[in-house]
Design a protein around this motif. Structure first.
Motif, PDB file in Angstrom:
ATOM      1  N   ASN A 521       0.842  -1.188   0.000  1.00  0.00           N
ATOM      2  CA  ASN A 521       0.000   0.000   0.000  1.00  0.00           C
ATOM      3  C   ASN A 521       0.881   1.242   0.000  1.00  0.00           C
ATOM      4  O   ASN A 521       2.102   1.148   0.019  1.00  0.00           O
ATOM      5  CB  ASN A 521      -0.973  -0.007   1.184  1.00  0.00           C
ATOM      6  CG  ASN A 521      -0.267  -0.020   2.521  1.00  0.00           C
ATOM      7  OD1 ASN A 521       0.544   0.858   2.814  1.00  0.00           O
ATOM      8  ND2 ASN A 521      -0.561  -1.024   3.356  1.00  0.00           N
ATOM      9  N   GLU A 522       0.258   2.409  -0.022  1.00  0.00           N
ATOM     10  CA  GLU A 522       1.014   3.644  -0.173  1.00  0.00           C
ATOM     11  C   GLU A 522       1.967   3.886   0.994  1.00  0.00           C
ATOM     12  O   GLU A 522       2.992   4.571   0.834  1.00  0.00           O
ATOM     13  CB  GLU A 522       0.063   4.840  -0.323  1.00  0.00           C
ATOM     14  CG  GLU A 522      -0.855   5.094   0.848  1.00  0.00           C
ATOM     15  CD  GLU A 522      -2.155   4.302   0.784  1.00  0.00           C
ATOM     16  OE1 GLU A 522      -3.043   4.562   1.620  1.00  0.00           O
ATOM     17  OE2 GLU A 522      -2.275   3.425  -0.098  1.00  0.00           O
ATOM     18  N   ASN A 523       1.675   3.325   2.155  1.00  0.00           N
ATOM     19  CA  ASN A 523       2.574   3.516   3.296  1.00  0.00           C
ATOM     20  C   ASN A 523       3.941   2.870   3.086  1.00  0.00           C
ATOM     21  O   ASN A 523       4.933   3.301   3.673  1.00  0.00           O
ATOM     22  CB  ASN A 523       1.950   2.946   4.573  1.00  0.00           C
ATOM     23  CG  ASN A 523       0.734   3.734   5.019  1.00  0.00           C
ATOM     24  OD1 ASN A 523       0.606   4.920   4.730  1.00  0.00           O
ATOM     25  ND2 ASN A 523      -0.180   3.079   5.721  1.00  0.00           N
ATOM     26  N   HIS A 524       3.980   1.833   2.249  1.00  0.00           N
ATOM     27  CA  HIS A 524       5.240   1.122   2.038  1.00  0.00           C
ATOM     28  C   HIS A 524       6.232   1.906   1.182  1.00  0.00           C
ATOM     29  O   HIS A 524       7.381   1.484   1.028  1.00  0.00           O
ATOM     30  CB  HIS A 524       4.979  -0.238   1.395  1.00  0.00           C
ATOM     31  CG  HIS A 524       4.227  -1.177   2.288  1.00  0.00           C
ATOM     32  ND1 HIS A 524       2.983  -1.680   1.966  1.00  0.00           N
ATOM     33  CD2 HIS A 524       4.528  -1.679   3.514  1.00  0.00           C
ATOM     34  CE1 HIS A 524       2.562  -2.470   2.942  1.00  0.00           C
ATOM     35  NE2 HIS A 524       3.474  -2.485   3.893  1.00  0.00           N
ATOM     36  N   ALA A 525       5.794   3.017   0.626  1.00  0.00           N
ATOM     37  CA  ALA A 525       6.733   3.847  -0.135  1.00  0.00           C
ATOM     38  C   ALA A 525       7.847   4.366   0.759  1.00  0.00           C
ATOM     39  O   ALA A 525       8.973   4.577   0.302  1.00  0.00           O
ATOM     40  CB  ALA A 525       6.002   5.006  -0.802  1.00  0.00           C
ATOM     41  N   LEU A 526       7.537   4.587   2.040  1.00  0.00           N
ATOM     42  CA  LEU A 526       8.545   5.056   2.993  1.00  0.00           C
ATOM     43  C   LEU A 526       8.923   3.941   3.953  1.00  0.00           C
ATOM     44  O   LEU A 526       8.122   3.049   4.238  1.00  0.00           O
ATOM     45  CB  LEU A 526       8.021   6.247   3.797  1.00  0.00           C
ATOM     46  CG  LEU A 526       7.762   7.541   3.045  1.00  0.00           C
ATOM     47  CD1 LEU A 526       7.226   8.598   4.013  1.00  0.00           C
ATOM     48  CD2 LEU A 526       9.030   8.053   2.358  1.00  0.00           C
ATOM     49  N   TRP A 527      10.130   4.009   4.456  1.00  0.00           N
ATOM     50  CA  TRP A 527      10.547   3.145   5.556  1.00  0.00           C
ATOM     51  C   TRP A 527      10.099   3.776   6.872  1.00  0.00           C
ATOM     52  O   TRP A 527       9.825   4.987   6.927  1.00  0.00           O
ATOM     53  CB  TRP A 527      12.059   2.998   5.572  1.00  0.00           C
ATOM     54  CG  TRP A 527      12.624   2.138   4.504  1.00  0.00           C
ATOM     55  CD1 TRP A 527      11.951   1.470   3.521  1.00  0.00           C
ATOM     56  CD2 TRP A 527      14.015   1.847   4.305  1.00  0.00           C
ATOM     57  NE1 TRP A 527      12.830   0.780   2.715  1.00  0.00           N
ATOM     58  CE2 TRP A 527      14.104   1.001   3.179  1.00  0.00           C
ATOM     59  CE3 TRP A 527      15.187   2.226   4.953  1.00  0.00           C
ATOM     60  CZ2 TRP A 527      15.330   0.509   2.704  1.00  0.00           C
ATOM     61  CZ3 TRP A 527      16.396   1.751   4.481  1.00  0.00           C
ATOM     62  CH2 TRP A 527      16.470   0.893   3.364  1.00  0.00           C
ATOM     63  N   PRO A 528      10.055   2.988   7.939  1.00  0.00           N
ATOM     64  CA  PRO A 528       9.786   3.580   9.242  1.00  0.00           C
ATOM     65  C   PRO A 528      10.973   4.392   9.749  1.00  0.00           C
ATOM     66  O   PRO A 528      12.115   4.178   9.323  1.00  0.00           O
ATOM     67  CB  PRO A 528       9.546   2.359  10.134  1.00  0.00           C
ATOM     68  CG  PRO A 528      10.331   1.262   9.489  1.00  0.00           C
ATOM     69  CD  PRO A 528      10.243   1.523   8.005  1.00  0.00           C
ATOM     70  N   ILE A 529      10.703   5.314  10.657  1.00  0.00           N
ATOM     71  CA  ILE A 529      11.781   5.988  11.372  1.00  0.00           C
ATOM     72  C   ILE A 529      12.386   4.979  12.344  1.00  0.00           C
ATOM     73  O   ILE A 529      11.648   4.241  13.019  1.00  0.00           O
ATOM     74  CB  ILE A 529      11.238   7.200  12.155  1.00  0.00           C
ATOM     75  CG1 ILE A 529      10.565   8.195  11.206  1.00  0.00           C
ATOM     76  CG2 ILE A 529      12.347   7.880  12.960  1.00  0.00           C
ATOM     77  CD1 ILE A 529      11.485   8.811  10.181  1.00  0.00           C
ATOM     78  N   PRO A 530      13.707   4.878  12.436  1.00  0.00           N
ATOM     79  CA  PRO A 530      14.302   3.928  13.391  1.00  0.00           C
ATOM     80  C   PRO A 530      13.748   4.138  14.796  1.00  0.00           C
ATOM     81  O   PRO A 530      13.663   5.272  15.282  1.00  0.00           O
ATOM     82  CB  PRO A 530      15.791   4.246  13.320  1.00  0.00           C
ATOM     83  CG  PRO A 530      15.991   4.874  11.982  1.00  0.00           C
ATOM     84  CD  PRO A 530      14.735   5.629  11.701  1.00  0.00           C
ATOM     85  N   GLN A 531      13.362   3.056  15.434  1.00  0.00           N
ATOM     86  CA  GLN A 531      12.761   3.174  16.762  1.00  0.00           C
ATOM     87  C   GLN A 531      13.713   3.804  17.762  1.00  0.00           C
ATOM     88  O   GLN A 531      13.288   4.561  18.656  1.00  0.00           O
ATOM     89  CB  GLN A 531      12.318   1.790  17.260  1.00  0.00           C
ATOM     90  CG  GLN A 531      11.455   1.839  18.503  1.00  0.00           C
ATOM     91  CD  GLN A 531      10.150   2.595  18.260  1.00  0.00           C
ATOM     92  OE1 GLN A 531       9.507   2.409  17.226  1.00  0.00           O
ATOM     93  NE2 GLN A 531       9.768   3.450  19.202  1.00  0.00           N
ATOM     94  N   VAL A 532      14.993   3.531  17.629  1.00  0.00           N
ATOM     95  CA  VAL A 532      15.966   4.090  18.560  1.00  0.00           C
ATOM     96  C   VAL A 532      15.970   5.613  18.502  1.00  0.00           C
ATOM     97  O   VAL A 532      16.215   6.289  19.507  1.00  0.00           O
ATOM     98  CB  VAL A 532      17.375   3.512  18.291  1.00  0.00           C
ATOM     99  CG1 VAL A 532      17.896   3.949  16.919  1.00  0.00           C
ATOM    100  CG2 VAL A 532      18.357   3.915  19.382  1.00  0.00           C
ATOM    101  N   ILE A 533      15.688   6.184  17.328  1.00  0.00           N
ATOM    102  CA  ILE A 533      15.629   7.644  17.186  1.00  0.00           C
ATOM    103  C   ILE A 533      14.414   8.191  17.929  1.00  0.00           C
ATOM    104  O   ILE A 533      14.496   9.182  18.660  1.00  0.00           O
ATOM    105  CB  ILE A 533      15.582   8.033  15.694  1.00  0.00           C
ATOM    106  CG1 ILE A 533      16.839   7.537  14.964  1.00  0.00           C
ATOM    107  CG2 ILE A 533      15.415   9.538  15.535  1.00  0.00           C
ATOM    108  CD1 ILE A 533      18.133   8.092  15.507  1.00  0.00           C
ATOM    109  N   ILE A 534      13.281   7.552  17.751  1.00  0.00           N
ATOM    110  CA  ILE A 534      12.059   8.008  18.422  1.00  0.00           C
ATOM    111  C   ILE A 534      12.205   7.881  19.938  1.00  0.00           C
ATOM    112  O   ILE A 534      11.852   8.797  20.697  1.00  0.00           O
ATOM    113  CB  ILE A 534      10.852   7.204  17.914  1.00  0.00           C
ATOM    114  CG1 ILE A 534      10.589   7.543  16.438  1.00  0.00           C
ATOM    115  CG2 ILE A 534       9.607   7.480  18.759  1.00  0.00           C
ATOM    116  CD1 ILE A 534       9.480   6.738  15.799  1.00  0.00           C
ATOM    117  N   ASP A 535      12.753   6.762  20.377  1.00  0.00           N
ATOM    118  CA  ASP A 535      12.876   6.528  21.822  1.00  0.00           C
ATOM    119  C   ASP A 535      13.825   7.508  22.492  1.00  0.00           C
ATOM    120  O   ASP A 535      13.618   7.897  23.648  1.00  0.00           O
ATOM    121  CB  ASP A 535      13.350   5.096  22.081  1.00  0.00           C
ATOM    122  CG  ASP A 535      12.293   4.062  21.718  1.00  0.00           C
ATOM    123  OD1 ASP A 535      11.121   4.439  21.554  1.00  0.00           O
ATOM    124  OD2 ASP A 535      12.661   2.873  21.584  1.00  0.00           O
ATOM    125  N   SER A 536      14.887   7.887  21.778  1.00  0.00           N
ATOM    126  CA  SER A 536      15.892   8.760  22.394  1.00  0.00           C
ATOM    127  C   SER A 536      15.519  10.236  22.339  1.00  0.00           C
ATOM    128  O   SER A 536      16.107  11.059  23.042  1.00  0.00           O
ATOM    129  CB  SER A 536      17.253   8.559  21.717  1.00  0.00           C
ATOM    130  OG  SER A 536      17.199   8.935  20.356  1.00  0.00           O
TER     131      SER A 536
END
Length: 548
Positions: A521-536
């Motif tokens: 789907n259209e969401n797969h055009a982007l990768w997720p933001i690395p979780q470690v970045i969000i957590d920190s």
């Protein structure tokens, strides 16, 4: 100090400069010697830093970091930019690729973080050079300051290009971050692209303009203009993209190679296969006038590659050596692992005994489809197996999609050295930008202006070199252009980037990649933001991309 030492010092400098929050890269015995305050004090010091930028850039293709500039620890990470597109299947492959291929990607996936870290390491190192270039007054020539700033701004733009393609909105940083920050916010993609374009315009105005007067692998204004054309397309400014591409094409510095050249010009082959033979990539002494920017991986050369620096060969080449009757050979591409395999719809199956021949996307006269460029005929080469020796080994459904031992293989990624045929790296310089792609960017710019006639003219420059039939204006559209980019640039381009830029990602994956057509789907055009970045990032909201 020789060039190899400069590059090693440059890498150490680059790591020292980006070590905030990344203590594994701190090397105490080098830190005092290579601090920015005592390195960036002369033209020579900036040469050292610049060498680090080049090495860090080419480490995009790095794997396990064996004396290389970055450590990804998995398959060649650029394979993740081919997976889940319209050109390759990923079957029982390296674990680092499978989540990308089957769309089970999570924010904790290895390459999701390593591409982010690679890009921001390159950005931080570029910013360091820019800041200290403004402070330094000790230059060998008056032009040195602007030249090093132009290089740094090119590499910063190149890194942000990767970030916006993969993650969309990302923090834009253009200074040295001395303190560990916990409050980053995501800069809108459009704003980041504007900064990329500003950097590339500066680079195009201040990098050397004579490619015959720079060392192999060094940037020129024409590399900046080539990338600027692509970024204008991403920005939705096709007229400006046209202008940048035409500056390169009309500069008089470059030409499509149309006659045999280089190391094997008197042997069997064709001019397209010549482009990819070892020692044929560079302009100086090797005569390749098509190359605009070449990453330097040369075997046994000062400052060249290592075993881990470019695993493209292992990615694309079949595991023929696992079949009784075969032994490793440089003429068969060395040791491949078939981490990705070409899809039938474009490469075709004519001449194999696979079930249901498929024509593919090549004209019969197209040299890019010749056996010199796509190897379809495989013959047993182990003289010790007398019953099999020199007989044909057929490609089948099993060898292609199950064992991955034989399939139509791109010879542009063949690489083997008799010194060690199991070498993991592709010790061959890699054309990052070449004029054929500039023509295809120009065609994309014309399509963006609804000028199919001029788009066809641009594409036909490439097709006629290949001996293919000219395309008419009536048949010229974005799908034809995307197919043409496969014919010319498959494996060289980052296919995911191309599909995103042309707004064709979802449509092409659904229509050509049956393995994931029902769930993409259209969401797969982007990768997720690395979780470690969000957590920190505890002191400010840092939203995840939709769907993750």
């Amino acid at each position: 100090m020789n060039i190899k030492t400069i590059i090693k010092v440059g890498l150490a400098t680059a790591f020292a400069l980006t070590a905030t929050g990344c203590k594994d890269f701190l090397i105490e015995d080098l830190k005092s010697e290579l601090s920015p305050t005592n390195t960036f004090t002369s033209t020579y010091g900036f040469e050292v830093g610049s060498a680090g930028l080049y090495a860090l850039t080419r480490s995009e293709y790095n794997t396990y970091g064996e004396n290389g500039a970055y450590i990804h620890n998995g398959a060649c990470p650029y394979e993740a930019l081919q997976a889940a597109t319209d050109i390759v299947d990923v079957i029982n492959s390296d674990a680092s690729l499978m989540a990308f291929a089957n769309l089970s990607l999570t924010p904790d996936e290895k390459f999701v973080a390593s591409y982010w870290n690679w890009a921001y390491s390159l950005i931080a190192s570029s910013n360091e050079i820019l800041i200290y270039a403004d402070k330094n007054t000790n230059w060998d020539t008056d032009a040195d300051k602007a030249r090093f700033q132009a290089e740094a701004r090119f590499f910063r733009a190149y890194a942000y290009r990767t970030l916006v393609y993969l993650y969309g909105d990302v923090p834009y940083v253009e200074t040295i971050l001395y303190d560990f920050q916990l409050n980053f916010t995501r800069t809108p993609k459009a704003e980041v692209i504007g900064h990329i374009i500003d950097d590339l315009k500066f680079a195009s105005e201040n990098l050397p303009d004579n490619p015959d007067q720079v060392k192999d692998g060094k940037l020129t204004k024409w590399a900046a203009l080539h990338l600027l054309s692509e970024m204008y397309l991403l920005q939705g400014e096709p007229a400006l993209a046209e202008q940048a591409a035409l500056e390169v094409i009309n500069s008089g510095n470059y030409a499509l190679m149309k006659t045999r050249f280089g190391v094997n010009k008197d042997k069997a082959g064709d001019v397209f296969s010549d482009l990819f033979l070892e020692n044929n990539q560079n302009r100086q002494n090797q005569g390749n006038k098509e190359s605009i920017w070449v990453l330097q991986f040369e075997f046994n050369a000062i400052g060249g590659g290592t075993n881990s620096d470019d695993w493209s060969r292992r990615a694309w080449n079949p595991q023929y050596h696992s079949i009784k009757g075969f032994v490793l050979a440089d003429t068969l591409g060395g040791r491949g692992l078939a981490q990705i395999v070409p899809m039938k719809w474009w490469v075709g199956t004519k001449g194999t005994n696979a079930t249901g021949d498929i024509a593919g996307i090549f004209d019969a006269s197209d040299i890019r489809n010749s056996n010199y460029n796509i190897k379809r005929n495989w013959y047993y080469n182990n003289a010790a197996e007398t019953a099999l020796y020199k007989k044909k080994s057929n490609i089948t459904e099993e060898t292609w999609f199950s064992t991955k031992t034989l399939f139509p293989a791109l010879t542009k990624f063949f690489y083997g050295r008799v010194e060690n045929l199991s070498l993991t790296g592709s010790y061959r310089d890699r054309m990052k930008f070449r004029l054929a792609e500039t023509y295809l960017l120009l065609a994309e710019a014309y399509l963006g202006q609804n000028n199919t006639a001029k788009a066809a003219d641009a594409v036909n420059e490439v097709r006629l070199r290949a001996g293919a039939t000219a395309v008419s204006a009536g048949a010229m559209n974005m799908d034809f252009l995307l197919d043409e980019r496969i014919r010319e640039l498959v494996g060289e381009e980052s296919r995911k980037f191309t599909l995103i830029r042309t707004n064709k990602f979802l449509e092409r994956v659904k229509s050509r990649n049956s393995a994931i057509a029902s769930k993409v789907n259209e969401n797969h055009a982007l990768w997720p933001i690395p979780q470690v970045i969000i957590d920190s990032n505890r002191d400010a909201e840092f939203p995840q991309n939709p769907g993750y």
